[in-house]
Design a protein around this motif. Structure first.
Motif, PDB file in Angstrom:
ATOM      1  N   GLU A 119      25.429  -8.737 -17.129  1.00  0.00           N
ATOM      2  CA  GLU A 119      25.675  -8.037 -16.315  1.00  0.00           C
ATOM      3  C   GLU A 119      25.307  -8.477 -14.975  1.00  0.00           C
ATOM      4  O   GLU A 119      24.261  -9.178 -14.575  1.00  0.00           O
ATOM      5  N   PRO A 120      25.379  -8.352 -13.539  1.00  0.00           N
ATOM      6  CA  PRO A 120      25.699  -8.969 -12.431  1.00  0.00           C
ATOM      7  C   PRO A 120      24.588  -8.872 -11.725  1.00  0.00           C
ATOM      8  O   PRO A 120      24.313  -7.799 -10.175  1.00  0.00           O
ATOM      9  N   LEU A 121      23.102  -8.348 -11.817  1.00  0.00           N
ATOM     10  CA  LEU A 121      22.091  -7.880 -11.022  1.00  0.00           C
ATOM     11  C   LEU A 121      22.296  -8.917 -10.005  1.00  0.00           C
ATOM     12  O   LEU A 121      21.928  -8.267  -9.265  1.00  0.00           O
ATOM     13  N   ALA A 122      22.726 -10.473 -10.109  1.00  0.00           N
ATOM     14  CA  ALA A 122      22.299 -10.741  -8.732  1.00  0.00           C
ATOM     15  C   ALA A 122      22.958  -9.903  -7.263  1.00  0.00           C
ATOM     16  O   ALA A 122      23.084 -10.223  -6.309  1.00  0.00           O
ATOM     17  N   GLN A 123      24.539  -9.776  -8.299  1.00  0.00           N
ATOM     18  CA  GLN A 123      25.199  -8.941  -7.114  1.00  0.00           C
ATOM     19  C   GLN A 123      24.440  -7.635  -6.554  1.00  0.00           C
ATOM     20  O   GLN A 123      24.489  -8.220  -5.353  1.00  0.00           O
ATOM     21  N   THR A 124      23.907  -7.190  -6.941  1.00  0.00           N
ATOM     22  CA  THR A 124      22.684  -6.060  -7.326  1.00  0.00           C
ATOM     23  C   THR A 124      21.395  -6.123  -5.490  1.00  0.00           C
ATOM     24  O   THR A 124      21.618  -5.582  -4.830  1.00  0.00           O
ATOM     25  N   LEU A 125      21.328  -7.491  -6.164  1.00  0.00           N
ATOM     26  CA  LEU A 125      20.512  -8.107  -5.113  1.00  0.00           C
ATOM     27  C   LEU A 125      21.215  -8.239  -3.783  1.00  0.00           C
ATOM     28  O   LEU A 125      19.964  -8.164  -2.365  1.00  0.00           O
ATOM     29  N   VAL A 126      22.347  -8.962  -4.031  1.00  0.00           N
ATOM     30  CA  VAL A 126      22.466  -9.531  -2.384  1.00  0.00           C
ATOM     31  C   VAL A 126      23.050  -8.532  -1.939  1.00  0.00           C
ATOM     32  O   VAL A 126      22.908  -8.108  -0.628  1.00  0.00           O
ATOM     33  N   ALA A 127      24.003  -7.342  -2.682  1.00  0.00           N
ATOM     34  CA  ALA A 127      24.201  -6.007  -1.606  1.00  0.00           C
ATOM     35  C   ALA A 127      22.834  -5.310  -1.616  1.00  0.00           C
ATOM     36  O   ALA A 127      23.182  -5.625   0.428  1.00  0.00           O
ATOM     37  N   SER A 135      18.380   3.150  -8.043  1.00  0.00           N
ATOM     38  CA  SER A 135      18.884   4.358  -9.261  1.00  0.00           C
ATOM     39  C   SER A 135      19.580   3.166 -10.506  1.00  0.00           C
ATOM     40  O   SER A 135      19.669   3.865 -11.568  1.00  0.00           O
ATOM     41  N   GLY A 136      20.822   2.654  -9.707  1.00  0.00           N
ATOM     42  CA  GLY A 136      21.750   2.218 -10.673  1.00  0.00           C
ATOM     43  C   GLY A 136      23.005   3.037  -9.838  1.00  0.00           C
ATOM     44  O   GLY A 136      23.666   2.382 -11.425  1.00  0.00           O
ATOM     45  N   GLU A 137      22.830   3.567  -9.881  1.00  0.00           N
ATOM     46  CA  GLU A 137      24.044   5.147  -9.919  1.00  0.00           C
ATOM     47  C   GLU A 137      25.707   3.935  -9.252  1.00  0.00           C
ATOM     48  O   GLU A 137      26.387   4.365  -9.960  1.00  0.00           O
ATOM     49  N   ALA A 138      25.196   2.968  -8.137  1.00  0.00           N
ATOM     50  CA  ALA A 138      25.976   2.214  -7.728  1.00  0.00           C
ATOM     51  C   ALA A 138      25.974   0.999  -8.600  1.00  0.00           C
ATOM     52  O   ALA A 138      24.993   0.384  -7.757  1.00  0.00           O
ATOM     53  N   LEU A 139      27.180   0.332  -8.077  1.00  0.00           N
ATOM     54  CA  LEU A 139      27.389  -0.965  -8.238  1.00  0.00           C
ATOM     55  C   LEU A 139      27.929  -1.368  -7.153  1.00  0.00           C
ATOM     56  O   LEU A 139      29.242  -1.497  -7.282  1.00  0.00           O
ATOM     57  N   VAL A 140      27.293  -1.989  -6.421  1.00  0.00           N
ATOM     58  CA  VAL A 140      28.303  -3.161  -4.738  1.00  0.00           C
ATOM     59  C   VAL A 140      27.372  -4.710  -5.380  1.00  0.00           C
ATOM     60  O   VAL A 140      27.087  -5.592  -5.099  1.00  0.00           O
ATOM     61  N   VAL A 141      29.395  -5.247  -5.307  1.00  0.00           N
ATOM     62  CA  VAL A 141      29.280  -6.517  -5.238  1.00  0.00           C
ATOM     63  C   VAL A 141      29.899  -7.168  -3.977  1.00  0.00           C
ATOM     64  O   VAL A 141      30.372  -6.540  -3.283  1.00  0.00           O
ATOM     65  N   LEU A 142      29.868  -8.122  -3.706  1.00  0.00           N
ATOM     66  CA  LEU A 142      30.225  -9.317  -2.440  1.00  0.00           C
ATOM     67  C   LEU A 142      31.457  -9.508  -2.583  1.00  0.00           C
ATOM     68  O   LEU A 142      31.664 -10.359  -3.899  1.00  0.00           O
ATOM     69  N   ALA A 143      32.138  -8.990  -2.120  1.00  0.00           N
ATOM     70  CA  ALA A 143      33.883  -9.995  -1.932  1.00  0.00           C
ATOM     71  C   ALA A 143      34.594 -10.524  -1.355  1.00  0.00           C
ATOM     72  O   ALA A 143      35.241 -10.293   0.005  1.00  0.00           O
ATOM     73  N   GLN A 144      33.997 -11.857  -0.935  1.00  0.00           N
ATOM     74  CA  GLN A 144      33.893 -13.038  -0.138  1.00  0.00           C
ATOM     75  C   GLN A 144      34.834 -14.256  -0.188  1.00  0.00           C
ATOM     76  O   GLN A 144      35.694 -14.553   0.590  1.00  0.00           O
ATOM     77  N   LEU A 174      14.967  -0.250 -15.826  1.00  0.00           N
ATOM     78  CA  LEU A 174      13.113  -0.957 -15.832  1.00  0.00           C
ATOM     79  C   LEU A 174      12.804  -1.369 -14.357  1.00  0.00           C
ATOM     80  O   LEU A 174      11.860  -1.943 -13.916  1.00  0.00           O
ATOM     81  N   GLY A 175      13.831  -0.560 -13.104  1.00  0.00           N
ATOM     82  CA  GLY A 175      13.601  -1.190 -11.863  1.00  0.00           C
ATOM     83  C   GLY A 175      14.010  -2.610 -11.433  1.00  0.00           C
ATOM     84  O   GLY A 175      13.711  -2.448  -9.865  1.00  0.00           O
ATOM     85  N   LEU A 176      14.648  -2.569 -11.533  1.00  0.00           N
ATOM     86  CA  LEU A 176      15.590  -4.364 -11.641  1.00  0.00           C
ATOM     87  C   LEU A 176      16.982  -4.100 -10.284  1.00  0.00           C
ATOM     88  O   LEU A 176      17.046  -5.158  -9.735  1.00  0.00           O
ATOM     89  N   THR A 177      17.569  -2.921 -10.796  1.00  0.00           N
ATOM     90  CA  THR A 177      18.534  -2.585  -9.199  1.00  0.00           C
ATOM     91  C   THR A 177      17.319  -2.301  -7.732  1.00  0.00           C
ATOM     92  O   THR A 177      18.052  -1.956  -6.786  1.00  0.00           O
ATOM     93  N   GLY A 178      16.629  -1.442  -7.951  1.00  0.00           N
ATOM     94  CA  GLY A 178      15.824  -1.794  -6.881  1.00  0.00           C
ATOM     95  C   GLY A 178      14.923  -2.069  -5.840  1.00  0.00           C
ATOM     96  O   GLY A 178      13.874  -2.656  -5.418  1.00  0.00           O
ATOM     97  N   LEU A 179      14.753  -4.186  -6.529  1.00  0.00           N
ATOM     98  CA  LEU A 179      13.608  -5.062  -6.298  1.00  0.00           C
ATOM     99  C   LEU A 179      13.556  -4.952  -4.763  1.00  0.00           C
ATOM    100  O   LEU A 179      13.181  -5.216  -4.170  1.00  0.00           O
ATOM    101  N   TYR A 180      15.006  -5.532  -4.602  1.00  0.00           N
ATOM    102  CA  TYR A 180      15.035  -5.977  -3.233  1.00  0.00           C
ATOM    103  C   TYR A 180      15.413  -4.264  -1.605  1.00  0.00           C
ATOM    104  O   TYR A 180      15.450  -4.112  -0.740  1.00  0.00           O
TER     105      TYR A 180
END
Length: 371
Positions: free
Chosen positions: A84-92, A114-123, A49-55
């Motif tokens: 599924e943690p889309l918010a983390q994708t927006l953060v990253a 592209s959704g190939e990689a899921l990157v999350v904040l580990a703080q 849907l393109g959502l992982t590339g919003l930012y």
């Protein structure tokens, strides 16, 4: 001020809502929850849907949209209590796009979009509570790179993510580093969360890392503020659906031969819930509109918004359960899962009491009345 959404934003909302209604049914969500709380296929559908590339900028294959579009999307995902943690994708993507060097952007932003990689904040660390400046993880230079050691807790989808953005102390200050989950020295232990999603404990022992920025605290604060704005929007979506479920129940359930909605005391309770719903919505708008403001103004706005969202999330969730009665806490009824989500969102990135303290500390001469 015009709070109407543009045609493009409404079309985006409609696309996400249709996906939630048709593809992310309660039955599918329950299956994902039982399987561990994260589904790579569902995350891939968000990417389609393109959502992982919003930012993400168009140069790196993204949509180059902003906080308002992200708010629209997160509201709809909140309505469906999507795990599924889309918010983390927006953060990253927001942090890497704003603070990383071109080499890091080129290596990761396209994969994130592209959704190939899921990157999350580990703080999060055990002793830090909600303090972002309390970091015990350390980073040391090794040859031409870095190595990070430390332990991070409650990392969203931590055992499923492809990489982590990790704050660590380096040369007396906090830096931000990118660590791949597949790297040597990285160990994860996953577990389900209260809202049936997934998190993990992440252990780093001399794990190879890439420096994102040496001045990491401002970047970390920005990352958490993006997460707070997303949490607020997701909370509004979950509140909206909770209100719909509660009104539907009151209009169909009968007692003494009449529907519950005819009792004046219960109607007053719903009116109070409606007030909290609209307060939450207005402060979520406020958070999104302030997300690109100067740092001090932005941080102050996020504390105000998260405080009000905390109050609203708890009030609506608890009253919904009380108005439903016993069915409101049964696993078979969808409303109980919204209650779990509202409860968890109230605690994420600072609970209500924490942000009340933040609001108090950040008051200026006007006490916030005209700011």
């Amino acid at each position: 001020m015009d709070f109407n959404f543009s045609d493009d934003q409404e079309q985006l909302r409609d696309a996400v809502r249709k996906w939630v209604d048709r593809s992310y049914t309660f039955e599918r969500r329950q299956g994902i929850a039982k399987a561990g709380g994260f589904d790579r296929a569902a995350y891939g559908e968000l990417a389609e849907l393109g959502l992982t590339g919003l930012y993400v900028s168009e140069d790196h294959g993204g949509m180059a949209m902003g906080p308002v579009e992200a708010m629209v999307v997160m509201e709809e995902l909140g309505r469906g209590i999507v795990l599924e943690p889309l918010a983390q994708t927006l953060v990253a993507s927001g942090v890497l796009g704003a603070y990383a060097g071109e080499d890091v952007k080129s290596a990761w932003l396209g994969k994130i979009a592209s959704g190939e990689a899921l990157v999350v904040l580990a703080q999060q660390e055990r002793k830090a509570r909600y303090r972002l400046d309390q970091v015990e993880a350390t980073a040391t230079q090794a040859g031409g790179g870095w190595k990070v050691s430390g332990d991070k807790s409650v990392v969203p989808a931590g055992d499923q993510a492809d990489a982590f953005i990790v704050p660590a102390k380096a040369n007396g200050r906090i830096g931000l580093f990118l660590v791949q989950r597949s790297a040597q020295g990285v160990a994860t232990r996953g577990y389900p969360t209260v809202d049936e999603g997934r998190a993990a404990e992440v252990s780093l022992r001399d794990a190879p890392a890439t420096l994102v920025t040496a001045d990491g605290l401002p970047a970390l604060e920005h990352a958490v503020d993006i997460a707070i704005a997303c949490t607020c929007a997701e909370g509004v979506g979950a509140i909206d659906r909770t209100m719909e479920l509660t009104a539907e129940y009151l209009n169909t359930r009968k007692q003494f031969g009449v529907t519950l909605a005819t009792f004046q005391a219960l109607r007053h309770r719903m009116a109070d819930m409606k007030m909290q719903q609209e307060l939450a919505r207005s402060m979520s708008y406020y958070a999104s509109l302030k997300l690109n403001a100067p740092a001090e103004e932005r941080r102050r706005a996020m504390a105000r918004a998260k405080y009000q969202l905390g109050v609203s999330l708890r009030f609506v969730g608890q009253n919904s359960v009380q108005l439903h009665g016993g069915i409101g806490v049964t696993d078979e009824y969808v409303g109980s899962h919204y209650f779990k989500k509202l409860t968890q969102l109230e605690l994420q990135y600072g609970d209500t009491l924490h942000h009340l303290g933040e609001v108090s500390e950040r008051m200026q001469d006007t006490a916030g009345v005209f700011a």
